[in-house]
Structure formats: structure tokens, C-alpha cells
Design a protein around this motif. Structure first.
Motif, PDB file in Angstrom:
ATOM      1  N   GLU A 129       0.778  -1.237   0.000  1.00 44.93           N
ATOM      2  CA  GLU A 129       0.000   0.000   0.000  1.00 44.93           C
ATOM      3  C   GLU A 129       0.817   1.299   0.000  1.00 44.93           C
ATOM      4  OE1 GLU A 129      -3.107  -0.638   3.014  1.00 44.93           O
ATOM      5  OE2 GLU A 129      -4.281  -1.536   1.424  1.00 44.93           O
ATOM      6  N   ALA A 130       2.044   1.264  -0.486  1.00 41.82           N
ATOM      7  CA  ALA A 130       2.837   2.477  -0.725  1.00 41.82           C
ATOM      8  C   ALA A 130       4.188   2.058  -1.320  1.00 41.82           C
ATOM      9  CB  ALA A 130       3.062   3.277   0.551  1.00 41.82           C
ATOM     10  N   TYR A 131       4.961   3.052  -1.762  1.00 41.71           N
ATOM     11  CA  TYR A 131       6.336   2.771  -2.211  1.00 41.71           C
ATOM     12  C   TYR A 131       7.200   2.664  -0.964  1.00 41.71           C
ATOM     13  CZ  TYR A 131       5.018   4.212  -6.960  1.00 41.71           C
ATOM     14  OH  TYR A 131       4.437   4.316  -8.185  1.00 41.71           O
ATOM     15  N   MET A 132       7.315   1.441  -0.410  1.00 43.48           N
ATOM     16  CA  MET A 132       7.989   1.297   0.877  1.00 43.48           C
ATOM     17  C   MET A 132       9.505   1.330   0.748  1.00 43.48           C
ATOM     18  SD  MET A 132       5.637   1.409   2.883  1.00 43.48           S
ATOM     19  CE  MET A 132       3.936   1.072   3.229  1.00 43.48           C
ATOM     20  N   ASN A 133      10.036   0.771  -0.344  1.00 42.59           N
ATOM     21  CA  ASN A 133      11.487   0.664  -0.481  1.00 42.59           C
ATOM     22  C   ASN A 133      12.166   2.026  -0.531  1.00 42.59           C
ATOM     23  OD1 ASN A 133      13.969  -0.622  -0.940  1.00 42.59           O
ATOM     24  ND2 ASN A 133      13.749  -0.344  -3.122  1.00 42.59           N
ATOM     25  N   THR A 134      11.520   2.983  -1.200  1.00 44.29           N
ATOM     26  CA  THR A 134      12.133   4.301  -1.343  1.00 44.29           C
ATOM     27  C   THR A 134      11.810   5.211  -0.164  1.00 44.29           C
ATOM     28  OG1 THR A 134      10.253   4.788  -2.755  1.00 44.29           O
ATOM     29  CG2 THR A 134      12.339   4.349  -3.841  1.00 44.29           C
ATOM     30  N   GLY A 135      11.012   4.746   0.790  1.00 38.96           N
ATOM     31  CA  GLY A 135      10.762   5.552   1.977  1.00 38.96           C
ATOM     32  C   GLY A 135       9.325   6.028   2.121  1.00 38.96           C
ATOM     33  N   ILE A 136       8.368   5.116   1.863  1.00 41.13           N
ATOM     34  CA  ILE A 136       6.950   5.339   2.182  1.00 41.13           C
ATOM     35  C   ILE A 136       6.356   6.533   1.437  1.00 41.13           C
ATOM     36  CG2 ILE A 136       5.274   5.155   4.099  1.00 41.13           C
ATOM     37  CD1 ILE A 136       7.695   4.826   5.985  1.00 41.13           C
ATOM     38  N   GLN A 137       6.389   6.500   0.099  1.00 43.29           N
ATOM     39  CA  GLN A 137       5.637   7.493  -0.678  1.00 43.29           C
ATOM     40  C   GLN A 137       4.319   6.868  -1.120  1.00 43.29           C
ATOM     41  OE1 GLN A 137       8.912   6.741  -1.518  1.00 43.29           O
ATOM     42  NE2 GLN A 137       9.933   8.588  -0.822  1.00 43.29           N
ATOM     43  N   SER A 139       1.229   5.439  -3.277  1.00 49.33           N
ATOM     44  CA  SER A 139       1.098   4.830  -4.594  1.00 49.33           C
ATOM     45  C   SER A 139      -0.390   4.801  -4.921  1.00 49.33           C
ATOM     46  CB  SER A 139       1.659   3.408  -4.595  1.00 49.33           C
ATOM     47  OG  SER A 139       0.752   2.522  -3.975  1.00 49.33           O
ATOM     48  N   GLY A 140      -0.735   4.286  -6.086  1.00 47.87           N
ATOM     49  CA  GLY A 140      -2.145   4.180  -6.456  1.00 47.87           C
ATOM     50  C   GLY A 140      -2.896   3.244  -5.537  1.00 47.87           C
ATOM     51  N   SER A 141      -2.156   2.362  -4.886  1.00 54.35           N
ATOM     52  CA  SER A 141      -2.779   1.355  -4.034  1.00 54.35           C
ATOM     53  C   SER A 141      -2.924   1.808  -2.577  1.00 54.35           C
ATOM     54  CB  SER A 141      -1.934   0.075  -4.106  1.00 54.35           C
ATOM     55  OG  SER A 141      -2.662  -1.009  -3.640  1.00 54.35           O
ATOM     56  N   THR A 142      -2.555   3.056  -2.280  1.00 59.84           N
ATOM     57  CA  THR A 142      -2.660   3.549  -0.906  1.00 59.84           C
ATOM     58  C   THR A 142      -4.120   3.905  -0.597  1.00 59.84           C
ATOM     59  OG1 THR A 142      -0.448   4.466  -1.177  1.00 59.84           O
ATOM     60  CG2 THR A 142      -1.708   5.253   0.710  1.00 59.84           C
ATOM     61  N   PRO A 143      -4.695   3.405   0.493  1.00 58.15           N
ATOM     62  CA  PRO A 143      -6.098   3.713   0.784  1.00 58.15           C
ATOM     63  C   PRO A 143      -6.310   5.130   1.331  1.00 58.15           C
ATOM     64  CG  PRO A 143      -5.223   2.151   2.391  1.00 58.15           C
ATOM     65  CD  PRO A 143      -4.127   2.435   1.435  1.00 58.15           C
ATOM     66  N   ILE A 144      -7.572   5.552   1.329  1.00 63.36           N
ATOM     67  CA  ILE A 144      -7.947   6.901   1.798  1.00 63.36           C
ATOM     68  C   ILE A 144      -7.533   7.094   3.259  1.00 63.36           C
ATOM     69  CG2 ILE A 144      -9.946   8.323   2.464  1.00 63.36           C
ATOM     70  CD1 ILE A 144     -11.307   7.624  -0.013  1.00 63.36           C
ATOM     71  N   GLY A 145      -7.044   8.288   3.561  1.00 60.81           N
ATOM     72  CA  GLY A 145      -6.745   8.635   4.951  1.00 60.81           C
ATOM     73  C   GLY A 145      -5.341   8.284   5.393  1.00 60.81           C
ATOM     74  N   THR A 146      -4.557   7.592   4.536  1.00 62.13           N
ATOM     75  CA  THR A 146      -3.238   7.125   4.938  1.00 62.13           C
ATOM     76  C   THR A 146      -2.236   8.264   5.050  1.00 62.13           C
ATOM     77  OG1 THR A 146      -3.732   5.213   3.589  1.00 62.13           O
ATOM     78  CG2 THR A 146      -1.488   5.369   4.427  1.00 62.13           C
ATOM     79  N   TRP A 147      -1.420   8.201   6.098  1.00 67.97           N
ATOM     80  CA  TRP A 147      -0.243   9.055   6.171  1.00 67.97           C
ATOM     81  C   TRP A 147       0.864   8.386   5.372  1.00 67.97           C
ATOM     82  CZ3 TRP A 147       4.462   7.176   7.520  1.00 67.97           C
ATOM     83  CH2 TRP A 147       5.517   8.112   7.560  1.00 67.97           C
ATOM     84  N   THR A 148       1.542   9.141   4.494  1.00 67.25           N
ATOM     85  CA  THR A 148       2.808   8.698   3.899  1.00 67.25           C
ATOM     86  C   THR A 148       3.702   9.933   3.870  1.00 67.25           C
ATOM     87  OG1 THR A 148       2.212   9.251   1.628  1.00 67.25           O
ATOM     88  CG2 THR A 148       1.651   7.026   2.349  1.00 67.25           C
ATOM     89  N   THR A 149       4.942   9.781   3.435  1.00 71.42           N
ATOM     90  CA  THR A 149       5.828  10.953   3.426  1.00 71.42           C
ATOM     91  C   THR A 149       5.412  11.961   2.355  1.00 71.42           C
ATOM     92  OG1 THR A 149       7.372   9.695   2.093  1.00 71.42           O
ATOM     93  CG2 THR A 149       7.858   9.850   4.435  1.00 71.42           C
ATOM     94  N   THR A 150       4.668  11.531   1.342  1.00 68.08           N
ATOM     95  CA  THR A 150       4.192  12.477   0.325  1.00 68.08           C
ATOM     96  C   THR A 150       2.731  12.881   0.557  1.00 68.08           C
ATOM     97  OG1 THR A 150       3.820  10.566  -1.090  1.00 68.08           O
ATOM     98  CG2 THR A 150       5.765  11.877  -1.531  1.00 68.08           C
ATOM     99  N   THR A 151       2.073  12.281   1.548  1.00 64.13           N
ATOM    100  CA  THR A 151       0.737  12.730   1.953  1.00 64.13           C
ATOM    101  C   THR A 151       0.808  12.994   3.462  1.00 64.13           C
ATOM    102  OG1 THR A 151       0.055  10.426   2.212  1.00 64.13           O
ATOM    103  CG2 THR A 151      -0.582  11.497   0.184  1.00 64.13           C
ATOM    104  N   PRO A 152       1.543  14.029   3.872  1.00 66.18           N
ATOM    105  CA  PRO A 152       1.827  14.232   5.292  1.00 66.18           C
ATOM    106  C   PRO A 152       0.605  14.712   6.069  1.00 66.18           C
ATOM    107  CG  PRO A 152       2.703  16.033   4.033  1.00 66.18           C
ATOM    108  CD  PRO A 152       2.146  15.077   3.042  1.00 66.18           C
ATOM    109  N   VAL A 153       0.604  14.403   7.333  1.00 60.49           N
ATOM    110  CA  VAL A 153      -0.496  14.834   8.187  1.00 60.49           C
ATOM    111  C   VAL A 153       0.062  15.840   9.182  1.00 60.49           C
ATOM    112  CG1 VAL A 153      -2.189  14.101   9.880  1.00 60.49           C
ATOM    113  CG2 VAL A 153      -1.649  12.626   7.966  1.00 60.49           C
TER     114      VAL A 153
END
Lengths: 300, 89
Positions: A129-137, A139-153
């Protein structure tokens, strides 16, 4: 004394790989190789599994593996298959093993080409559910509401706004003979589905839900139990699509979505009204799946 | 391992088994199994992401050279006979 085991004992993945503590993707690879056996060639693009076999000259895989650029998993498995067919070695399994970013975003064009050509290969998307190898960015498969480094909260609340891309529906639209979803909490199910996929001629697609404790900000010991909660909260569903006929392979009793979300740091900021909204969407997606099973039953 | 850049082949092919890499050094908690309580269901073996559990006569045999101490085995054990003990003790 022979131990009573529910999955094959032969190991084609060695210890000493570079996966994080409690990695779900390594479990997925272990079970897939147990099902596929030694006569297998893997193709892996840039993803966690590109680094997990180890630093050159080490590898944790006992089968040949080809590293490919990010977008070419589909094309490379088509090529390997064509070469093997030309050599008359049609009994060798060709498996593409890509992450969710390399499948749903970057590799979708090559995968679509493979499905269009009806090449005899199995494509596995391990979904963390994200680009984990490059550091949690995201992806299209990330569900709604998720924190990632490119969708910061933070004060701006820029968490992931779009729903998880429905890869199985995209692949079903290609009319390929076999599509399945599985999760690492049920190894017997993965082995059954991979074995079935490899017995069918044509392009096969599998999505394996693989928890990532590092990116999901959770305790690595929960890797197995979180998959069971993902299924019961309808965050992920197990089903097969065989020649267009849907079959829901596991129908667990419903548990509240909040229990699943609050175990993971990536969801912990979600307000209650957003959780209720997401839960309603997931429930209706599950209902849709049951309807599809009902509607397509006669075709099987 | 190559000494200079010229010794690296143009197409690097991985040939050595990764068991040479001792990932046990990553571990903060060490799993210890109470084999008297073990019912030999092999859930720990089945779910180990590091392939670091062998099937023994009396219960799981840990490969502490490679076990990263994730704690999945202790979590999935139905009789809770595996304990995670801090490495500094």
C-alpha cells in the motif's frame, strides 16, 4: 518423527535477506516459491524485493531471478516466456513479482500488454500500500486517509485523498483466465491459489496483501494478526475470478474498521467521520463483491 | 568481495547464498521457547519471515545467526510458549 505441516517443507528462500523485521513481502515470496517449486524464473523490478535478496554477490533466492527496470516487469516476463518456449522448455514457471507501485502505477502499461498478448505467465503484485522501499511514498494502491511521506499529516491534513486502485477489476477487464487475491496471514490459501494459477494456461494475476510494519508504523509482531483484521474489517477481501466468474474465498464475520486502523500509526490521525465514511465504502465494496459472485455463478 | 571496481563484472550475477549475512545482529529481543509447553503446531515455523526456525524433535530450533527478533512467532503461538527476552539481559 515426521512433523505435521500444512505447507510444503522445502525452502527456496534463505535467511540473511535484507527485509525489515516482520516483513510481509518476504513471507509472500517464501509461500509463492514453496508453491511454484524449483523450476521457476522470477522477474523483479525496482521494489522492496529488488534489495531484499542482498548485496551482490549474495542472494537469498534459490531460483533464477532477473532484475528489471521499474516499468518493465510485464514485458520481461513475456520475453522470458518467449525465450523458454523457443528453447522448448515449456514446463518452467515464469513469475513476475512486483510491488504495488510497480504494478498499479509504473508497470501497468507493460502488464496490460502482457495480458493483451495472453502470454503464459503469472504476475504477482505484493501489496503493501505504498512505495515502501524508497521511503513510504503514496502509490495508487494507498487507501484513503493514509499518512505517507508524500501525503503528510499536520495542520494542513494532507492525508491520502483518493481510494485504493482496484487492480483486480482492471485485470478482470482484460479478460484473463485467472485472477486471485490472497494475504500472508493465510499461507495455505496463497499456496492453493498459486498452484491453481500455474496449472492454467494464459496470463494470471494475483494480488497478495503484505503488511509492512515499517511503513504502516506498527509492531512487527502483528504482521500476521493484522491481515486477519484487515479481512474481517473488509479493508481487503479474498476472492478469485476464474474465466469471469467471481468466488469470494473467505467470508469472515465483520469487525469494526476502527480496530484495524488504530493498530497502525499511518491511520491513527483519522477523524471519526472519515472512518465512518471509509467503512461505509468498504462495506458496499464487499456487498458488490458478493453480488458479483451471485451474478456470475452460472458461468462457472 | 571484489577489491577494486575493475573486478566487478559488467553483468553482476549473484552467486553466494545470503546465509553468509548474519542478520542476527539486528535483534533487540531474543525468542526463547519453553519446549515443555510446545504443542508442535509449527505456526512459528510457518510464519517466520526470516526462515530462522527449524523443526526440531521437541519444538522450534532457532537460528540466532539470522533471527531478527520480530516477535511474530511469539505472537502467533496458540499456547504462548515463546517469550521475547531483551538481548541486554
Amino acid at each position: 518423527m515426521m512433523a505435521k505441516l500444512t505447507i510444503p517443507e522445502e525452502e527456496l528462500m534463505s535467511p540473511g535477506h535484507m527485509g525489515c523485521l516482520g516483513c510481509g513481502a518476504t513471507q509472500a515470496m517464501r509461500y509463492v516459491l514453496k508453491a511454484a517449486g524449483r523450476r521457476t524464473i522470477l522477474s523483479i523490478p525496482a521494489c522492496c524485493w529488488a534489495v531484499m535478496p542482498g548485496v551482490w554477490p549474495n542472494t537469498c533466492l534459490q531460483v533464477p531471478e532477473l532484475y528489471t527496470p521499474f516499468e518493465t516487469t510485464g514485458a520481461s516476463i513475456s520475453g522470458i516466456r518467449a525465450a523458454l518456449d523457443a528453447l522448448g522448455q515449456e514446463d518452467i514457471n515464469v513469475i513476475g513479482f512486483a510491488g504495488d507501485g510497480g504494478t498499479a502505477d509504473i508497470g501497468i502499461q507493460a502488464l496490460s500488454g502482457t495480458a493483451d498478448r495472453q502470454d503464459n505467465v503469472l504476475y504477482i503484485m505484493y501489496d503493501n500500500e505504498a512505495y515502501m522501499n524508497t521511503g513510504i511514498q503514496r502509490s495508487g494502491s494507498t487507501p484513503i486517509g493514509t499518512w505517507t511521506t508524500t501525503t503528510p499529516v499536520g495542520s494542513t491534513q494532507e492525508w491520502e485523498k483518493s481510494p485504493k486502485k482496484n487492480m483486480t477489476a482492471i485485470m478482470a477487464a482484460h479478460g484473463i483466465p485467472y485472477i486471485a487475491t490472497a494475504t500472508t496471514g493465510y499461507p495455505e490459501d496463497i499456496i492453493k491459489k498459486v498452484t491453481k494459477a500455474l496449472s492454467i494456461k494464459g496470463t494470471k494475476f494475483m494480488q497478495i496483501f503484505s503488511p509492512c510494519p515499517t511503513g504502516w508504523k506498527m509492531d512487527p509482531a502483528l504482521t500476521v494478526s493484522i491481515t486477519k483484521e484487515a479481512l474481517s474489517s473488509r479493508a481487503f477481501n479474498l476472492f478469485e475470478i476464474e474465466n469471469g466468474a467471481y468466488k469470494v474465498t473467505m467470508k469472515p464475520k465483520k469487525t469494526p474498521l476502527k480496530g484495524y486502523l488504530m493498530k497502525q500509526g499511518r491511520f491513527r490521525h483519522m477523524p471519526d467521520d472519515l472512518i465512518a465514511e471509509v467503512e461505509a465504502d468498504l462495506d458496499s465494496a464487499y456487498e458488490n463483491l458478493l453480488h458479483l459472485e451471485e451474478c456470475t455463478r452460472k458461468k462457472a | 568481495m571484489p577489491g577494486t571496481i575493475d573486478e566487478i563484472p559488467i553483468t553482476p550475477i549473484n552467486t553466494t547464498n545470503s546465509t553468509a549475512v548474519k542478520t542476527g545482529g539486528w535483534r533487540a529481543f531474543r525468542p526463547i521457547c519453553d519446549t515443555d509447553k510446545c504443542i508442535k503446531c509449527w505456526s512459528c515455523w510457518k510464519f517466520c519471515p526470516d526462515v530462522s526456525i527449524a523443526i526440531g524433535e521437541d519444538g522450534p530450533i532457532y537460528d540466532y545467526d539470522h533471527c531478527k527478533g520480530c516477535g511474530i512467532c511469539a505472537n502467533v503461538c496458540p499456547v504462548k510458549c515463546i517469550e521475547m527476552i531483551p538481548e541486554n539481559k
